[in-house]
Design a protein around this motif. Structure first.
Motif, short mmCIF file in Angstrom:
data_model
loop_
_atom_site.label_atom_id
_atom_site.label_comp_id
_atom_site.label_asym_id
_atom_site.label_seq_id
_atom_site.Cartn_x
_atom_site.Cartn_y
_atom_site.Cartn_z
N HIS A 1 0.83 -1.20 0.00
CA HIS A 1 0.00 0.00 0.00
C HIS A 1 0.87 1.24 0.00
CE1 HIS A 1 -2.31 3.20 2.27
NE2 HIS A 1 -2.98 3.05 1.15
N ILE A 2 0.53 2.20 -0.87
CA ILE A 2 1.24 3.48 -0.96
C ILE A 2 0.30 4.57 -0.47
CG2 ILE A 2 2.46 5.11 -2.45
CD1 ILE A 2 3.81 2.40 -2.28
N GLU A 3 0.70 5.30 0.55
CA GLU A 3 -0.08 6.43 1.06
C GLU A 3 0.36 7.66 0.27
OE1 GLU A 3 -3.11 7.62 2.69
OE2 GLU A 3 -2.42 5.93 3.91
N ILE A 4 -0.29 7.88 -0.90
CA ILE A 4 0.25 8.87 -1.83
C ILE A 4 0.18 10.30 -1.31
CG2 ILE A 4 -0.10 7.48 -3.90
CD1 ILE A 4 -2.58 9.16 -4.48
N ALA A 5 -0.78 10.57 -0.43
CA ALA A 5 -0.87 11.93 0.12
C ALA A 5 0.39 12.28 0.91
CB ALA A 5 -2.10 12.06 1.00
N GLN A 6 1.09 11.23 1.41
CA GLN A 6 2.31 11.45 2.16
C GLN A 6 3.56 11.40 1.27
OE1 GLN A 6 1.94 12.18 5.42
NE2 GLN A 6 -0.27 11.89 5.15
N GLU A 7 3.36 11.04 0.00
CA GLU A 7 4.49 10.94 -0.92
C GLU A 7 5.03 12.32 -1.28
OE1 GLU A 7 5.93 7.92 -2.72
OE2 GLU A 7 5.20 7.27 -0.77
N LYS A 8 6.33 12.42 -1.35
CA LYS A 8 6.98 13.68 -1.71
C LYS A 8 6.56 14.10 -3.11
CE LYS A 8 11.52 15.90 -2.11
NZ LYS A 8 12.99 15.68 -2.03
N GLY A 9 6.13 15.34 -3.25
CA GLY A 9 5.79 15.88 -4.57
C GLY A 9 4.37 15.64 -5.01
N PHE A 10 3.54 14.97 -4.17
CA PHE A 10 2.18 14.67 -4.61
C PHE A 10 1.37 15.93 -4.84
CE2 PHE A 10 -2.34 13.92 -3.65
CZ PHE A 10 -2.64 13.06 -4.69
N GLN A 11 1.43 16.89 -3.93
CA GLN A 11 0.65 18.12 -4.07
C GLN A 11 1.04 18.89 -5.32
OE1 GLN A 11 -2.03 18.95 -2.33
NE2 GLN A 11 -1.79 17.09 -1.13
N GLU A 12 2.35 18.89 -5.64
CA GLU A 12 2.80 19.57 -6.86
C GLU A 12 2.25 18.86 -8.10
OE1 GLU A 12 4.65 18.76 -4.31
OE2 GLU A 12 5.58 20.62 -3.62
N ARG A 13 2.23 17.53 -8.06
CA ARG A 13 1.68 16.78 -9.19
C ARG A 13 0.19 17.07 -9.33
NH1 ARG A 13 4.27 12.25 -6.56
NH2 ARG A 13 6.41 12.08 -7.31
N LEU A 14 -0.49 17.17 -8.21
CA LEU A 14 -1.93 17.43 -8.24
C LEU A 14 -2.22 18.77 -8.90
CD1 LEU A 14 -4.72 16.36 -7.25
CD2 LEU A 14 -4.37 17.70 -5.18
N MET A 15 -1.46 19.80 -8.57
CA MET A 15 -1.69 21.12 -9.15
C MET A 15 -1.39 21.12 -10.65
SD MET A 15 -3.00 22.68 -6.73
CE MET A 15 -3.20 24.22 -7.63
N LYS A 16 -0.31 20.45 -11.05
CA LYS A 16 0.04 20.39 -12.48
C LYS A 16 -1.01 19.63 -13.28
CE LYS A 16 5.09 20.68 -11.96
NZ LYS A 16 6.37 19.94 -12.13
N ALA A 17 -1.65 18.66 -12.63
CA ALA A 17 -2.63 17.83 -13.32
C ALA A 17 -3.98 18.53 -13.51
CB ALA A 17 -2.84 16.53 -12.55
N MET A 18 -4.12 19.73 -12.98
CA MET A 18 -5.40 20.45 -13.10
C MET A 18 -5.68 20.90 -14.53
SD MET A 18 -7.16 20.76 -10.24
CE MET A 18 -8.10 22.29 -10.35
N ASP A 19 -4.65 21.11 -15.34
CA ASP A 19 -4.87 21.57 -16.71
C ASP A 19 -5.68 20.56 -17.51
OD1 ASP A 19 -3.55 23.92 -16.36
OD2 ASP A 19 -1.70 23.32 -17.35
#
Length: 456
Positions: free
Chosen positions: A433-451
């Motif tokens: 199991h990967i807790e992605i919210a705790q993964e480094k860089g997840f929030q940055e990926r989330l913002m970039k994926a908004m486009d």
């Protein structure tokens, strides 16, 4: 001009082709089985007649718990404030009523003798609420569920009335926010083979992402919200009669072709129609990649055809696109700017989750041999539209498999194959199991994926 075209109602794969292809049923004494998929937003029950070896049908309803919160965390908060019993009663009563629709008169003997059986799958929180288990350990990191493994009980033990003598198995979860529904998808789609790399997404309010890397399985979840199930969208609805399931816009003359389920008058947009519309608005220049919907004056200045410009209106104080209205002999359907933002967040969560789990495995998108799309949207999604808005990468275009309600199919297999529950329980311990919210860089990926654009 709007042209309406009848669409056949979407059907979900409920496993009707698997009778006789599996092992012995869960219990030879059972006459009727109920495969239950408890989603955060939608509950699906499939009824099986094990004597006649046939599926009696499938019924789908909005989860009654949505009245107390649209997402998992809101319901956990209600539990912490003392309303857990209310949530438990809501889902138990609903499952009983849905199953009861398949029982005719004179069935009291079956009920009293315990000849009915429920195989239940759901995300971890939904399973806890169904069993009336404490959700305190799901409220914050580090997460820990109140129980582990498969849970066996009778209806009476969880407060069922009509089905008090029925046997129940709630399939094991994998982690605090990756539940038995994800494990059911793994089992139904056999995401444990060693011959290829598979990536599966179960699209729902709590979306699960599963990666099978030649027998090594990883899983994570991401909060997509209910947008893919037509909830939280001003013009959204389930994929039933009257739902607009397909949208095509001619940029040149502004004509619009709408596919409407069952030929009924258009009443709203289901998930496939929402994704189609988003892609079409991008294609004709009305929607910018950052998700901003042009106003009428802006569209006119950009040289958009007059017919489409007239459809740009203001609704609830925000920009909106009038898909159809009373002049076309239909209910007014407007996609508002806030609806677009909800869809952006949902698709961004999926995209960021896919990138995160692949990175954790040291893989790239090109390494994936097969993309599997499950859930409500997974039975009717237009692949090109999903790729055009960036829900799935371009590389998935040649290898997407639409699995429909794979979790529900897994629940059906659980009734028809007595080894399924124990096999899946063992497999759950092998899934990383990967807790992605705790993964480094997840929030940055989330913002970039908004486009809203193609994802290479």
């Amino acid at each position: 001009m709007v042209i309406f075209r009848e669409q056949k109602k979407f059907t979900k794969d409920t496993g009707d082709k698997i009778f006789g292809k599996l092992g012995t049923p869960i219990d030879s004494a059972v006459k009727k089985g109920f495969a239950v998929d408890i989603g955060t937003t939608t509950v699906v029950v499939t009824a099986l007649d094990l004597e006649k070896k046939e599926i009696l049908g499938t019924v789908s309803q909005a989860n009654e718990q949505t009245r107390l919160g649209a997402d998992v965390m809101m319901r956990i908060m209600h539990c912490m404030s003392g309303r857990g019993e209310v949530l438990h009663q809501l889902i138990v009563r609903q499952v009983e009523e849905m199953a009861g629709q398949f029982l005719g008169k004179g069935c009291q003997e079956e009920l009293a003798a315990g000849q009915c059986f429920f195989f239940v799958v759901g995300n971890t929180a939904m399973s806890h609420l169904f069993l009336n288990k404490s959700t305190e350990g799901l409220a914050g990191y580090p997460f820990h569920p109140a129980y582990q493994g498969n849970y066996w009980c009778t209806g009476k033990e969880i407060g069922m009335e009509r089905f008090g003598e029925a046997g129940i198995c709630v399939l094991s979860g994998i982690a605090a926010h990756v539940g038995g529904d994800a494990l059911a998808v793994i089992g139904a789609e056999q995401l444990y083979g060693k011959e290829k790399i598979q990536l599966a997404v179960d699209l729902g309010t709590n979306a699960e992402i599963i990666l099978n890397c030649r027998g090594n399985i990883m899983a994570c979840s991401t909060a997509a919200g209910p947008a893919f199930e037509g909830k939280g969208i001003s013009c959204g609805m389930a994929a039933k009669s009257g739902a607009v399931s397909e949208v095509k816009i001619a940029a040149g003359n502004g004509n619009i072709i709408l596919g409407v389920l069952e030929g009924e008058k258009a009443a709203g947009l289901c998930s496939s129609g929402l994704i189609d519309l988003l892609a079409q608005l991008r294609g004709c220049g009305l929607l910018l990649k950052d998700g901003y919907l042009l106003g009428q004056a802006e569209a006119e200045a950009a040289g958009i055809t007059a017919e489409l410009c007239r459809r740009l209106v203001t609704c609830n104080g925000q920009n909106a696109f009038l898909l159809c209205g009373e002049k076309e002999g239909a209910k007014e359907i407007c996609l508002q700017q806030s609806d677009i933002r909800s869809l952006q967040l949902a698709k961004a969560a999926i995209q960021a989750g896919i990138i995160s789990i692949l990175e954790a495995a040291g893989l790239t998108l090109k390494a994936v041999d097969e993309f599997i799309v499950a859930g409500v949207l997974g039975s009717c999604m237009k692949q090109k539209s999903a790729i055009d808005i960036g829900l799935f990468p371009e590389s998935a275009g040649t290898c997407i498999h639409l699995a429909g309600n794979a979790a529900g199919k897994g629940a059906v297999i659980g009734i028809l194959d007595s080894s399924f529950a124990s096999d899946m329980e063992k497999l759950s311990k092998e899934v990383l199991h990967i807790e992605i919210a705790q993964e480094k860089g997840f929030q940055e990926r989330l913002m970039k994926a908004m486009d809203i654009q193609r994802w290479l």
